[in-house]
Every structure is written in structure tokens, then in C-alpha cells.
Scaffold this motif. Structure first.
Motif, mmCIF file in Angstrom:
data_model
loop_
_atom_site.group_PDB
_atom_site.id
_atom_site.type_symbol
_atom_site.label_atom_id
_atom_site.label_comp_id
_atom_site.label_asym_id
_atom_site.label_seq_id
_atom_site.Cartn_x
_atom_site.Cartn_y
_atom_site.Cartn_z
ATOM 1 N N THR A 167 3.743 5.335 7.651
ATOM 2 C CA THR A 167 4.769 5.075 6.627
ATOM 3 C C THR A 167 4.836 6.204 5.595
ATOM 4 N N CYS A 194 -7.055 2.225 1.622
ATOM 5 C CA CYS A 194 -6.684 1.010 2.349
ATOM 6 C C CYS A 194 -7.726 0.645 3.402
ATOM 7 N N TYR A 195 -8.145 -0.583 3.403
ATOM 8 C CA TYR A 195 -9.105 -1.157 4.352
ATOM 9 C C TYR A 195 -10.550 -0.726 4.126
ATOM 10 N N GLN A 218 -7.167 10.291 3.686
ATOM 11 C CA GLN A 218 -7.010 8.921 4.187
ATOM 12 C C GLN A 218 -8.329 8.423 4.760
ATOM 13 N N SER A 275 -9.213 5.352 6.099
ATOM 14 C CA SER A 275 -9.162 4.590 7.348
ATOM 15 C C SER A 275 -8.329 5.340 8.384
ATOM 16 N N GLY A 325 0.812 -1.216 0.000
ATOM 17 C CA GLY A 325 0.000 0.000 0.000
ATOM 18 C C GLY A 325 0.844 1.264 0.000
ATOM 19 N N THR A 326 1.882 1.273 0.819
ATOM 20 C CA THR A 326 2.754 2.451 0.876
ATOM 21 C C THR A 326 3.380 2.717 -0.482
ATOM 22 N N TYR A 371 -0.920 8.397 7.473
ATOM 23 C CA TYR A 371 -0.441 7.090 7.945
ATOM 24 C C TYR A 371 1.076 7.109 8.176
ATOM 25 N N LEU A 427 0.793 4.231 -2.794
ATOM 26 C CA LEU A 427 0.547 5.641 -2.448
ATOM 27 C C LEU A 427 1.728 6.512 -2.863
HETATM 28 C C1 PLP Z 1 -1.976 -0.347 5.453
HETATM 29 C C2 PLP Z 1 -2.122 1.083 5.170
HETATM 30 C C3 PLP Z 1 -1.179 1.769 4.402
HETATM 31 C C4 PLP Z 1 0.102 1.165 3.933
HETATM 32 O O1 PLP Z 1 0.006 -0.072 3.431
HETATM 33 P P1 PLP Z 1 1.185 -1.143 3.487
HETATM 34 O O2 PLP Z 1 0.693 -2.177 2.568
HETATM 35 O O3 PLP Z 1 1.322 -1.603 4.888
HETATM 36 O O4 PLP Z 1 2.414 -0.467 2.982
HETATM 37 C C5 PLP Z 1 -1.430 3.093 4.146
HETATM 38 N N1 PLP Z 1 -2.510 3.712 4.630
HETATM 39 C C6 PLP Z 1 -3.416 3.087 5.382
HETATM 40 C C7 PLP Z 1 -4.594 3.830 5.907
HETATM 41 C C8 PLP Z 1 -3.257 1.758 5.671
HETATM 42 O O5 PLP Z 1 -4.158 1.132 6.416
#
Ligand code: PLP
Length: 428
Positions: A127, A215-216, A178, A180, A99-100, A125, A103
């Protein structure tokens, strides 16, 4: 939970008392679970429609190697995703590693030196802090002369629309939203609220790119942020849209212009989307997307059950047991490290893989405090599978997510609860 399964619960270390408590909580949730199943029906049919419209056929499941020119399966899957999200285009690739990465790719592809990135809902988030350069990091956007601004949230964690308008200036090129909560205790955003944020941004200047960190959030609601003007929605395939089957991957769905820019950054200028072999990844990516809505429903039920069970014993839950859901994450606050650690140990002990290991707090790359992670997953790090994690810092909140089947999600929560009982942290 019938008599025969109760016997197995006992054999797996669950006491009669905990079985009874769980049963009571579960019985109170029937109506909510029915609504979740209804939404899963709706999203499954949306996915099916996208498969059929794009004529997904057996040859789409074959992968390519090397450069991956003319990869029919890859190209068709990208059309399926674009149709599901109602966007002009999409990149879905095993070469997008998480996900990172997805993004970072979306940001770096669409921002140029001198541009400003603005986060509409406070701190992003963890990362992403290094991607942006909030925490200095090699290769960050800051190193390329891309500045960052953010609109802080209201005290209750909801978006502040005045702050959003004020944080936009002539340099603002892209606004990130974002969905989530991530490792925070603010509420996750509903698709309606995201729509309102996008409207607010576009009212200031129409050409600002609105990107949603999705994400999520996929399949939780009947609509996605791209149905309400998001220029890009971005996510990870080891979360909801991978359905527990995809072994790696990320997606960026959005406007033709944004996605084209991403494609040239993903591979190389001049090559773009034409290269990128799908190797052996496609069957699981297709089937995972197909399973995604029902898998997400299992995760949602698990989250709601966890909130209701732990709330009953005085633990604060975000969202609360009765609130509407906008993502699959359930935060439960334990107030002390022992509670967080015991919860994660219980989740680990309930896993199909690696159940004999105990999770340990560690310095995970990209995070600024120690993190404990419980996961006994088929796909390493997959957080659509039953998993729990949390940074070892006040207020010692466990972020619980996943459960690719409801039967297993339910057992995992009960096992985690039992672990706190066994350690004397919950008295019952
Ligand atoms: C999990 C997540 C990320 C990053 O995803 P990774 O796959 O762990 O790199 C970024 N933003 C949100 C809100 C997330 O839940």
C-alpha cells in the motif's frame, strides 16, 4: 487437549487423526511457549508502569466530542504510549484510520518538496507504493516533488549495509525501515538488526530521520526500535497494540519535532494536536493496549504452531518452525492456488463471526493482484484477530496472523489443516 475438548473438536469437524497429529506437534513446543509467556510478562509490566506513571484514572476513559479540546483521556493515552516506546511524544488517534494512513502521515509531515525518501530494506509494503508514487497515484509524495530511492536486500533477504550507505545522498531526508516482511518472503527484522540499520544511517548523516514501520512487531521483543534511535515508530491499532479491542486507530511515537510536524498535518496548520475528539474510542484503546502483550503472545504461539504443523507435511514456512520470531506473521507457501484458498477457507470456518461465509479472491484497493482474505473478526479487517490472507500470485503464500486467544488460534490452525486434508491436498 483433554478428552472433553477432543469431543468438541470432533463435533467441529476435526478428525481423530488430525487431533493426534496436532497434539504431537503441540507437545514439542512447550519450552518455546514458556519463553513467549515470559516476554508477555515483561511487556505487560512495562505497559502497566506507563499507565501508573501517567496516573490513568477513570476520567481518562471519558471521550470528548466536537473539536475535542482539552481531551484528558486522549492526552494521557498519548503519554502512556510515549512512555512505553521511550519516545518524547506520540500521537494515538481514532482519526488515524489505519497503518497505511499512519505511515503516509508520518512521511508527508516530515518530507518537503526536493527531499528524498529512502527505503533501507528493499521494496516497501504494497500500500505504500501508492503513497510514495512507485505506482502513480493521486496525492502521492511523487506529485509533491519528493523523490524515492531504495537499498536493495541481499539475495537471502537480509539488509545490505553497503547498499544502504550508497543509497543515501545529499537529498536524503528520511529513511524508512519496515520491521515486518509484509507480503514478502524476506525475513522480518529483529530489533537488533533495525538498530544496526539506524546506526549505519546515522553514521552517514546524523540528521536523517529514521522511521520504522512497526506494524505487527509491537510486544514481540522486550525492546522496540525507538529504544535504539528510531526517530519515529508507526503502527496500526487493529494490529498488536490495539489488543483486539481498539476498533480503529493508528499511532506515531517519536521525537518531539517529528510528532509536532505530524500533528499539524493530521489536523491543520495552527490547530495541530489540540483538536481531535476521542468520541467513544478511549476505553477500548486503553484496555487494548493493556491487553496487547498477552494478545500478541497468543498470536505468536498460533504462528509457531502453524509453522511446525504445516512443515511436518512438507510446506515451506517463513519463518521456519524453529526460528526466533520478530513479528506475528507466519507465511506458509502452498505452491498452488487451491492450497492457499483452502487454508483461508479453514481459517474463516474457525471464526467466531461470519464462519458460514467462504472467502473469495478480490481486487483490494492498494494491492496490485487479487487478494484472498479470511477474517471473521469482531473488528472489521482486524489482523490481530485470527486471520489469513495472501495475494493470488506465485508462490501462493498464505500470510497467517493473529488469534486474540491461544485456545482459538490453536483451533483455527487445526481447522485450516483439516480443510486441506478434506480437500485431498494433505494426505494423512
Ligand atoms: C498492515 C501493514 C501496513 C498497513 O497497514 P493497514 O492498516 O493495512 O493500512 C503497513 N506495513 C506493514 C508491514 C503492515 O503489516
Amino acid at each position: 487437549m483433554n478428552e472433553v475438548s477432543k469431543q468438541l473438536y470432533r463435533e467441529l469437524g476435526i478428525s481423530d487423526k488430525v487431533i493426534e497429529i496436532s497434539k504431537d506437534v503441540l507437545e514439542s513446543l512447550d519450552d518455546r511457549f514458556r519463553k513467549i509467556d515470559d516476554n508477555a510478562d515483561y511487556c505487560t509490566l512495562k505497559v502497566l508502569k506507563a499507565f501508573q506513571k501517567n496516573n490513568v484514572n477513570e476520567s481518562c476513559l471519558m471521550g470528548t466530542t466536537g473539536y475535542g479540546y482539552n481531551d484528558l483521556g486522549r492526552e494521557t493515552l498519548e503519554k502512556v504510549y510515549a512512555d512505553y516506546f521511550h519516545t518524547e511524544d506520540c500521537l494515538v488517534r481514532p482519526q488515524i484510520t489505519c497503518g497505511t494512513h499512519a505511515l503516509a502521515l508520518a512521511l508527508m509531515s516530515n518530507l518537503r518538496p526536493g527531499d528524498e525518501l529512502m527505503s533501507a530494506v528493499g521494496k516497501p509494503y504494497d500500500t505504500l507504493e501508492e503513497v510514495i508514487g512507485i505506482r502513480p497515484s493521486t496525492g502521492s509524495l511523487a506529485e509533491y516533488g519528493i523523490t524515492y530511492a531504495q537499498a536493495d536486500l541481499n539475495e537471502d533477504g537480509t539488509p545490505n549495509f553497503e547498499n544502504i550507505r550508497n543509497a543515501i545522498n545529499d537529498k536524503t531526508k528520511l529513511v524508512t525501515i519496515q520491521r515486518s516482511k509484509g507480503y514478502q518472503t524476506r525475513p522480518s527484522l529483529s530489533v537488533d538488526t533495525i538498530a544496526e540499520i539506524i546506526k549505519t544511517v546515522k553514521a552517514v548523516r546524523k540528521d536523517i530521520i529514521c522511521m520504522v514501520d512497526n506494524c505487527y512487531g509491537e510486544f514481540v521483543e522486550p525492546y522496540e526500535p525507538s529504544d535504539f534511535g528510531a526517530d519515529m515508530v508507526v503502527g496500526s491499532l487493529i494490529k498488536n497494540p490495539g489488543g483486539g479491542l481498539a476498533q480503529v486507530g493508528g499511532y506515531i511515537a517519536g521525537t518531539k519535532e517529528c510528532i509536532e510536524k505530524c500533528s499539524y498535518r493530521l489536523t491543520a496548520p495552527g490547530l495541530g494536536r489540540e483538536v481531535g475528539p476521542s468520541l467513544e474510542a478511549l476505553p477500548r484503546m486503553y484496555q487494548g493496549f493493556f491487553m496487547g502483550p498477552t494478545v500478541t503472545a497468543s498470536a505468536l504461539k498460533s504462528a509457531i504452531f502453524a509453522a511446525n504443523l504445516f512443515e511436518k507435511f512438507g510446506y515451506e514456512s517463513f519463518p521456519s518452525g524453529s526460528e526466533e520470531r520478530h513479528d506475528i506473521i507466519q507465511a506458509i507457501t502452498f505452491g498452488k492456488p487451491e492450497g492457499l484458498i483452502a487454508f483461508c477457507e479453514g481459517i474463516q470456518a474457525a471464526a467466531p463471526v461470519d464462519s458460514s461465509f467462504a472467502p473469495e479472491p478480490w481486487d483490494m484497493p492498494g494491492y496490485d493482484s487479487k487478494v484472498i482474505m479470511a477474517a471473521g473478526a469482531f473488528v472489521s479487517g482486524s489482523s490481530i484477530e485470527l486471520s489469513a490472507d495472501g495475494p493470488l500470485r506465485e508462490p501462493y503464500t498464505a500470510y497467517f496472523q493473529g488469534g486474540i486467544t491461544w485456545s482459538h488460534g490453536k483451533f483455527g490452525i487445526i481447522k485450516a489443516f483439516q480443510t486441506l486434508v478434506d480437500k485431498g491436498l494433505i494426505l494423512c
